[in-house]
Design a protein around this motif. Structure first.
Motif: not given
Length: 290
Positions: A168-169, A171-172, A175-176, A180, A182-183, A186-187, A190
């Motif tokens: 998951k990390r 993938d984020l 995307q970042a 992205n 939002e990604a 979220n990172l 986290d």
């Protein structure tokens, strides 16, 4: 004398015996290949193996009298495990006719740099800009200092959960990098949450029970790393010239699998599958250019 000779079982060599050994290898190599570099110069590599996939590499040229002129040598260990598939960039060193590979490996969180073992194959493929996409890489390493760390109490459910969180990390992060927001947010959240959880745990636990594995640069040389990882396989081999015992370990660190060769005398503890290896390594590797 090369610093990493003890890692492959040559811990008691002196300059005279080393020179004799190099002369013998020139006369009776186990493997030899040649190529022409991008500037039209001859490249010759000869190898002598002291046990399975472990040996010495000599690089240089042949003169007009068909005599091998040594440029440099180094100890090596050829891994058999495919560690990753990624874009690679080959970089020529400025001080000698040698190449290093750089890979942007998200799982490790660093730009991975290692010594290219199959230099002749790279030159024959004539990749002028040094960049090549989606190549499989087999990583291996030599170590002069290592310790065996006991495993963490774990179960299959928690291991699966950890791998899912790691994916998951990753993938984020991808995307970042693509913009992205939002990604990226979220990172950031986290990371804050992880920092808080670690801060609470280190107050009452040993750091090696909190940190399960790591892979980070070590010192000023860009192909040296300090690692902590799980032992997936152990082999005991012997240098047939010196009769020194070596361990060939398959290690998983930050979800990347690679192999490590270390002299038994330089390893503290008994390596067993399931335990962890902690040490400093000199990273090497082969890139599949086909």
């Amino acid at each position: 004398m090369h610093k990493y000779l003890p890692a492959i079982g040559f811990s008691k060599l002196n300059n005279d015996t080393l020179n004799d050994l190099l002369q013998e290898i020139k006369l009776r190599p186990d493997y030899q290949e040649s190529a022409i570099d991008f500037e039209g110069n001859q490249f010759v590599e000869i190898r002598y193996m002291v046990t399975d996939n472990v040996g010495l590499v000599l690089r240089g040229i042949y003169n007009d009298d068909d005599e091998f002129i040594l440029d440099y040598y180094y100890p090596t260990f050829f891994g058999e495990t495919v560690s990753l598939v990624n874009d690679v960039e080959i970089i020529k060193q400025s001080d000698k006719d040698n190449y290093q590979v750089m890979v942007d490996e998200i799982r490790l969180g660093v730009n991975l740099i290692f010594q290219l073992q199959n230099m002749g194959e790279y030159l024959r493929h004539n990749i002028m800009d040094g960049k090549s996409a989606d190549r499989s890489v087999s990583l291996s390493a030599l170590s002069l200092d290592g310790k065996i760390i006991l495993p963490l109490y774990d179960n299959e459910k928690s291991r699966i959960k950890e791998k899912m969180n790691n994916q998951k990390r990753i993938d984020l992060v991808v995307q970042a990098r693509e913009g992205n927001e939002e990604a990226l947010e979220n990172l950031t959240m986290d990371e804050i949450d992880l920092y808080q959880r670690i801060s609470r745990r280190v107050a009452r636990e040993d750091i090696l029970s909190v940190v399960t594995s790591y892979f980070m640069p070590y010192g000023i040389e860009n192909d040296k790393y300090e690692i902590l990882g799980d032992i997936l396989d152990v082999r005991n081999v012997v240098n047939h010239l010196t009769m020194e015992e070596l361990y060939l370990l398959v290690i998983e660190s930050n979800d990347v699998v690679f192999e490590v060769c270390i002299n038994k005398n330089n390893l503290l503890g008994e390596p067993l599958v399931g335990r962890r290896f902690k040490g400093t390594i000199w990273l090497q590797g082969t890139v599949n250019f086909d």
